[in-house]
Design a protein around this motif. Structure first.
Motif, PDB file in Angstrom:
ATOM      1  N   LEU A   9      13.078 -11.222 -10.322  1.00 33.70           N
ATOM      2  CA  LEU A   9      11.849 -11.160  -9.513  1.00 33.70           C
ATOM      3  C   LEU A   9      11.508  -9.726  -9.141  1.00 33.70           C
ATOM      4  O   LEU A   9      10.399  -9.238  -9.409  1.00 33.70           O
ATOM      5  CB  LEU A   9      12.052 -12.017  -8.258  1.00 33.70           C
ATOM      6  CG  LEU A   9      10.963 -11.973  -7.188  1.00 33.70           C
ATOM      7  CD1 LEU A   9       9.720 -12.649  -7.695  1.00 33.70           C
ATOM      8  CD2 LEU A   9      11.436 -12.654  -5.917  1.00 33.70           C
ATOM      9  N   THR A  16      10.862  -7.289 -12.231  1.00 35.75           N
ATOM     10  CA  THR A  16       9.564  -7.484 -12.886  1.00 35.75           C
ATOM     11  C   THR A  16       8.473  -6.798 -12.084  1.00 35.75           C
ATOM     12  O   THR A  16       7.661  -6.037 -12.619  1.00 35.75           O
ATOM     13  CB  THR A  16       9.251  -8.983 -13.010  1.00 35.75           C
ATOM     14  OG1 THR A  16      10.377  -9.636 -13.578  1.00 35.75           O
ATOM     15  CG2 THR A  16       8.045  -9.216 -13.879  1.00 35.75           C
ATOM     16  N   MET A  17       8.473  -7.042 -10.761  1.00 36.08           N
ATOM     17  CA  MET A  17       7.472  -6.386  -9.913  1.00 36.08           C
ATOM     18  C   MET A  17       7.587  -4.872 -10.025  1.00 36.08           C
ATOM     19  O   MET A  17       6.600  -4.167 -10.209  1.00 36.08           O
ATOM     20  CB  MET A  17       7.709  -6.761  -8.457  1.00 36.08           C
ATOM     21  CG  MET A  17       7.209  -8.087  -8.034  1.00 36.08           C
ATOM     22  SD  MET A  17       7.774  -8.195  -6.339  1.00 36.08           S
ATOM     23  CE  MET A  17       6.816  -9.458  -5.733  1.00 36.08           C
ATOM     24  N   VAL A  51       6.490  -3.413 -13.456  1.00 34.44           N
ATOM     25  CA  VAL A  51       5.047  -3.486 -13.697  1.00 34.44           C
ATOM     26  C   VAL A  51       4.330  -2.420 -12.874  1.00 34.44           C
ATOM     27  O   VAL A  51       3.423  -1.742 -13.359  1.00 34.44           O
ATOM     28  CB  VAL A  51       4.526  -4.902 -13.377  1.00 34.44           C
ATOM     29  CG1 VAL A  51       3.033  -4.937 -13.471  1.00 34.44           C
ATOM     30  CG2 VAL A  51       5.117  -5.908 -14.347  1.00 34.44           C
ATOM     31  N   VAL A  52       4.776  -2.248 -11.616  1.00 37.75           N
ATOM     32  CA  VAL A  52       4.171  -1.197 -10.801  1.00 37.75           C
ATOM     33  C   VAL A  52       4.534   0.175 -11.376  1.00 37.75           C
ATOM     34  O   VAL A  52       3.713   1.090 -11.430  1.00 37.75           O
ATOM     35  CB  VAL A  52       4.633  -1.332  -9.338  1.00 37.75           C
ATOM     36  CG1 VAL A  52       4.151  -0.155  -8.520  1.00 37.75           C
ATOM     37  CG2 VAL A  52       4.106  -2.623  -8.748  1.00 37.75           C
ATOM     38  N   ALA A  80       5.059   0.901 -14.444  1.00 36.58           N
ATOM     39  CA  ALA A  80       4.268   1.158 -15.652  1.00 36.58           C
ATOM     40  C   ALA A  80       2.962   1.852 -15.284  1.00 36.58           C
ATOM     41  O   ALA A  80       2.539   2.798 -15.963  1.00 36.58           O
ATOM     42  CB  ALA A  80       3.991  -0.151 -16.382  1.00 36.58           C
ATOM     43  N   VAL A  81       2.350   1.413 -14.170  1.00 34.66           N
ATOM     44  CA  VAL A  81       1.085   2.019 -13.751  1.00 34.66           C
ATOM     45  C   VAL A  81       1.287   3.510 -13.492  1.00 34.66           C
ATOM     46  O   VAL A  81       0.530   4.358 -13.978  1.00 34.66           O
ATOM     47  CB  VAL A  81       0.560   1.309 -12.489  1.00 34.66           C
ATOM     48  CG1 VAL A  81      -0.672   2.012 -11.957  1.00 34.66           C
ATOM     49  CG2 VAL A  81       0.273  -0.143 -12.788  1.00 34.66           C
ATOM     50  N   ILE A 132       2.318   5.657 -16.648  1.00 31.93           N
ATOM     51  CA  ILE A 132       1.202   5.914 -17.552  1.00 31.93           C
ATOM     52  C   ILE A 132       0.226   6.893 -16.905  1.00 31.93           C
ATOM     53  O   ILE A 132      -0.403   7.695 -17.589  1.00 31.93           O
ATOM     54  CB  ILE A 132       0.555   4.575 -17.936  1.00 31.93           C
ATOM     55  CG1 ILE A 132       1.471   3.892 -18.937  1.00 31.93           C
ATOM     56  CG2 ILE A 132      -0.826   4.772 -18.503  1.00 31.93           C
ATOM     57  CD1 ILE A 132       1.186   2.470 -19.139  1.00 31.93           C
ATOM     58  N   ILE A 137     -16.670   2.853  -0.150  1.00 34.34           N
ATOM     59  CA  ILE A 137     -16.643   1.427  -0.497  1.00 34.34           C
ATOM     60  C   ILE A 137     -16.105   0.681   0.710  1.00 34.34           C
ATOM     61  O   ILE A 137     -15.014   0.974   1.175  1.00 34.34           O
ATOM     62  CB  ILE A 137     -15.739   1.167  -1.723  1.00 34.34           C
ATOM     63  CG1 ILE A 137     -16.247   1.940  -2.921  1.00 34.34           C
ATOM     64  CG2 ILE A 137     -15.672  -0.311  -2.030  1.00 34.34           C
ATOM     65  CD1 ILE A 137     -15.319   1.870  -4.099  1.00 34.34           C
ATOM     66  N   ARG A 138     -16.891  -0.269   1.219  1.00 35.44           N
ATOM     67  CA  ARG A 138     -16.427  -1.034   2.379  1.00 35.44           C
ATOM     68  C   ARG A 138     -15.351  -2.018   1.942  1.00 35.44           C
ATOM     69  O   ARG A 138     -15.376  -2.526   0.838  1.00 35.44           O
ATOM     70  CB  ARG A 138     -17.598  -1.796   2.984  1.00 35.44           C
ATOM     71  CG  ARG A 138     -18.744  -0.910   3.421  1.00 35.44           C
ATOM     72  CD  ARG A 138     -18.436  -0.257   4.757  1.00 35.44           C
ATOM     73  NE  ARG A 138     -18.159  -1.240   5.775  1.00 35.44           N
ATOM     74  CZ  ARG A 138     -19.106  -1.953   6.406  1.00 35.44           C
ATOM     75  NH1 ARG A 138     -20.359  -1.795   6.082  1.00 35.44           N
ATOM     76  NH2 ARG A 138     -18.779  -2.816   7.338  1.00 35.44           N
ATOM     77  N   GLY A 139     -14.415  -2.285   2.869  1.00 33.11           N
ATOM     78  CA  GLY A 139     -13.350  -3.234   2.566  1.00 33.11           C
ATOM     79  C   GLY A 139     -13.830  -4.665   2.684  1.00 33.11           C
ATOM     80  O   GLY A 139     -15.018  -4.927   2.857  1.00 33.11           O
ATOM     81  N   GLY A 140     -12.878  -5.604   2.581  1.00 31.30           N
ATOM     82  CA  GLY A 140     -13.249  -7.002   2.524  1.00 31.30           C
ATOM     83  C   GLY A 140     -13.416  -7.672   3.864  1.00 31.30           C
ATOM     84  O   GLY A 140     -13.902  -8.798   3.931  1.00 31.30           O
ATOM     85  N   VAL A 141     -12.989  -7.018   4.964  1.00 29.56           N
ATOM     86  CA  VAL A 141     -13.065  -7.692   6.251  1.00 29.56           C
ATOM     87  C   VAL A 141     -14.075  -7.014   7.154  1.00 29.56           C
ATOM     88  O   VAL A 141     -14.032  -7.173   8.361  1.00 29.56           O
ATOM     89  CB  VAL A 141     -11.671  -7.760   6.927  1.00 29.56           C
ATOM     90  CG1 VAL A 141     -10.775  -8.665   6.139  1.00 29.56           C
ATOM     91  CG2 VAL A 141     -11.060  -6.400   7.071  1.00 29.56           C
ATOM     92  N   ARG A 183     -14.738  -3.831   7.999  1.00 28.00           N
ATOM     93  CA  ARG A 183     -14.441  -2.729   8.890  1.00 28.00           C
ATOM     94  C   ARG A 183     -15.320  -1.529   8.553  1.00 28.00           C
ATOM     95  O   ARG A 183     -15.622  -1.289   7.399  1.00 28.00           O
ATOM     96  CB  ARG A 183     -12.972  -2.328   8.759  1.00 28.00           C
ATOM     97  CG  ARG A 183     -12.071  -3.355   9.426  1.00 28.00           C
ATOM     98  CD  ARG A 183     -10.643  -2.876   9.401  1.00 28.00           C
ATOM     99  NE  ARG A 183     -10.222  -2.642   8.030  1.00 28.00           N
ATOM    100  CZ  ARG A 183      -9.209  -1.852   7.706  1.00 28.00           C
ATOM    101  NH1 ARG A 183      -8.571  -1.191   8.631  1.00 28.00           N
ATOM    102  NH2 ARG A 183      -8.850  -1.711   6.455  1.00 28.00           N
TER     103      ARG A 183
END
Lengths: 313, 187
Positions: free
Chosen positions: B59, B62-63, B66-67, B69-70, B73, B181-185, B187
């Motif tokens: 677990l 893998t996490m 993958v992080v 790899a970002v 690269i 860019i405004r966030g999703g909640v 603010r």
């Protein structure tokens, strides 16, 4: 892994993927029917649409771009359905799963996380900018929703005092965990949509990036990738039953039928929600995961811990 | 016998995947070869009845990979393998260091006082016993070390962030944030 209580139902290794595939097909047919009804097309014809689409994909000639990393692309695409089926191995039908591992919840989550690697490598290996953007989108989505998802799983395990899925289901004979820990159940459902990149969380396959991680795969590759996504949603919907909905318990009907009915109901809810909710930009979704869902589910975990320590559960 | 076969196959595959990390010419392949090596390492842990630790290795790794790899690269040369690249630098020094580390670890495996025959019965919960054996009386130290690590990570992110709160809210830290860019909640 080889506790006395651990076992493997070998016939289940055949039956579980088939049942999961049936559930996944139901999800595909359900979303096709909802889409047909929304556009005014005949809904009955949409029931077979996924089968026709799958047959068409099997007949289509595969296509690659120069410089594609074939090994990573193939591995990534294949990982998606394999991870979904492996996750389903610990999901019980009635009281029986293929194997009831002592750490079943952790196993399930590990298989879900394998999906990240699968989608990212599928996007990367195709050597297409759209695929890569889709892969990166899925990573952000996975990271933002994995912690709420993990804490929702942990809260159910906490309530039962066990990581064994069978024991979690058995601990709900009196009261379903969906009623004891409604926030964890809701967060599980929302994060499940995100973890299986199902609408409204389907930005990794977004139309604005020409299909994203699924932009390049064609033919059988595309079928495997898209089927894997449906399988993952079906596995996660089936997992909600032992975690929050009392497993196979229910009046009159046998346990396996109750499990199947409840799993189908959760899946129908997820598919319906996916077709009703508007897609929102990735950056907004990511913030909701961190700022809203994570604190909520942590408070839920705290509440359940207090219940357990106080001896009310 | 079956356990031995699984162990041998996974041990050899783990080493082969680890060698592949330094042989492949793409950062993405190197990252996932490393992940394969970790997954093959998790199987012997499972064979020791440490189910929780074994699955947790899969677990977390893998996490992490993958992080990773970002970032690999983003920061390393030639991510896609279109040009020759190498993961190996400072060959002589690296050889000496890795040889020394191997000798120390192998010596540890050989010199540790293993239990004599007949082997004691396996404990009911090997994961719990392993945790006690490793941490024992040092649980406090381990927890403080964990907190220090976490604080370091948060501090690193704060130092690395391009737009801090003074950029967002202005010098008096009041009012609405000035975000491109405004966030999703909201603010």
């Amino acid at each position: 892994m080889t506790d006395s209580a651990d076992y493997v139902h070998w016939w289940g290794l055949l039956a579980a993927p088939m049942l999961l595939a049936a559930l996944a097909y139901a999800a595909a047919a359900g979303s096709a029917v909802l889409a047909a009804r929304a556009s005014g097309a005949p809904a009955a014809a949409a029931l077979t649409a996924p089968a026709r689409e799958a047959a068409g994909l099997l007949l289509r000639r595969p296509r690659t771009v120069p410089g594609a990393d074939t090994l990573l692309r193939r591995l990534g695409v294949a990982t998606v359905p394999v991870a979904a089926v492996m996750a389903a191995l610990v999901v019980p039908l009635g009281g029986r799963s293929v194997t009831d591992l002592s750490i079943g919840v952790v196993w399930f989550n590990a298989m879900e996380v394998l999906l990240w690697a699968g989608v990212w490598t599928a996007g990367w290996g195709a050597n297409s900018v759209w695929g890569l953007v889709g892969g990166y989108r899925f990573l952000i989505q996975g990271l933002s929703y994995e912690l709420p998802h993990m804490f929702a799983l942990t809260t159910a395990a906490l309530g039962a005092g066990s990581l064994r899925v069978g024991e979690i289901a058995a601990a709900q004979q009196g009261l379903w965990f969906a009623l004891v820990m409604p926030v964890a159940f809701a967060v599980y459902l929302v994060s499940t949509l995100a973890m299986s990149f199902w609408p409204p969380f389907d930005q990794p396959l977004g139309a604005d990036i020409a299909g994203g991680a699924a932009a390049e795969p064609t033919g059988a590759d595309r079928l495997v990738l898209l089927a894997g996504r449906h399988l993952m949603l079906a596995a996660a919907a089936a997992m909600a039953v032992p975690l929050f909905l009392g497993g196979g318990s229910g009046p009159l009907l046998p346990g396996w039928l109750w499990s199947a009915v409840k799993a189908a109901a959760v899946l129908a809810l997820l598919v319906w929600a996916g077709s009703r909710l508007p897609a929102v930009r990735m950056d907004r979704f990511a913030e909701v995961g961190w700022v809203v869902l994570l604190p909520l589910v942590l408070l839920q975990a705290l509440a359940v811990s207090v219940f357990v320590v106080a001896g009310w559960m | 016998m079956a356990e031995w076969a699984v162990f041998v196959v996974c041990a050899l595959a783990a080493v082969a995947a680890a060698v592949a990390v330094f042989r492949v010419d793409s950062m993405a392949r190197a990252t996932f070869a490393l992940l394969a090596s970790f997954v093959f390492t998790a199987v012997p842990v499972l064979l020791l009845d440490l189910a929780y630790l074994g699955v947790l290795i899969v677990l977390m790794m893998t996490m992490e990979m993958v992080v990773m790899a970002v970032f690999m690269i983003m920061f390393m040369m030639n991510p896609a393998g279109l040009m020759p690249m190498t993961m190996v630098h400072n060959n002589k020094g690296a050889l000496a260091i890795s040889g020394a580390v191997f000798c120390v670890l192998a010596a540890g495996a050989l010199l540790v006082p293993w239990p004599r025959e007949p082997a004691p019965p396996p404990p009911a919960d090997p994961t719990l016993q392993l945790g006690k054996a490793i941490m024992g009386g040092h649980m406090m130290v381990m927890m403080v070390a964990g907190l220090v690590l976490f604080a370091t990570m948060v501090a690193g992110v704060v130092l690395a962030t391009g737009r801090g709160r003074y950029d967002r809210y202005g010098d008096d830290l009041r009012g609405r944030p000035d975000d491109p860019i405004r966030g999703g909640v909201g603010r």
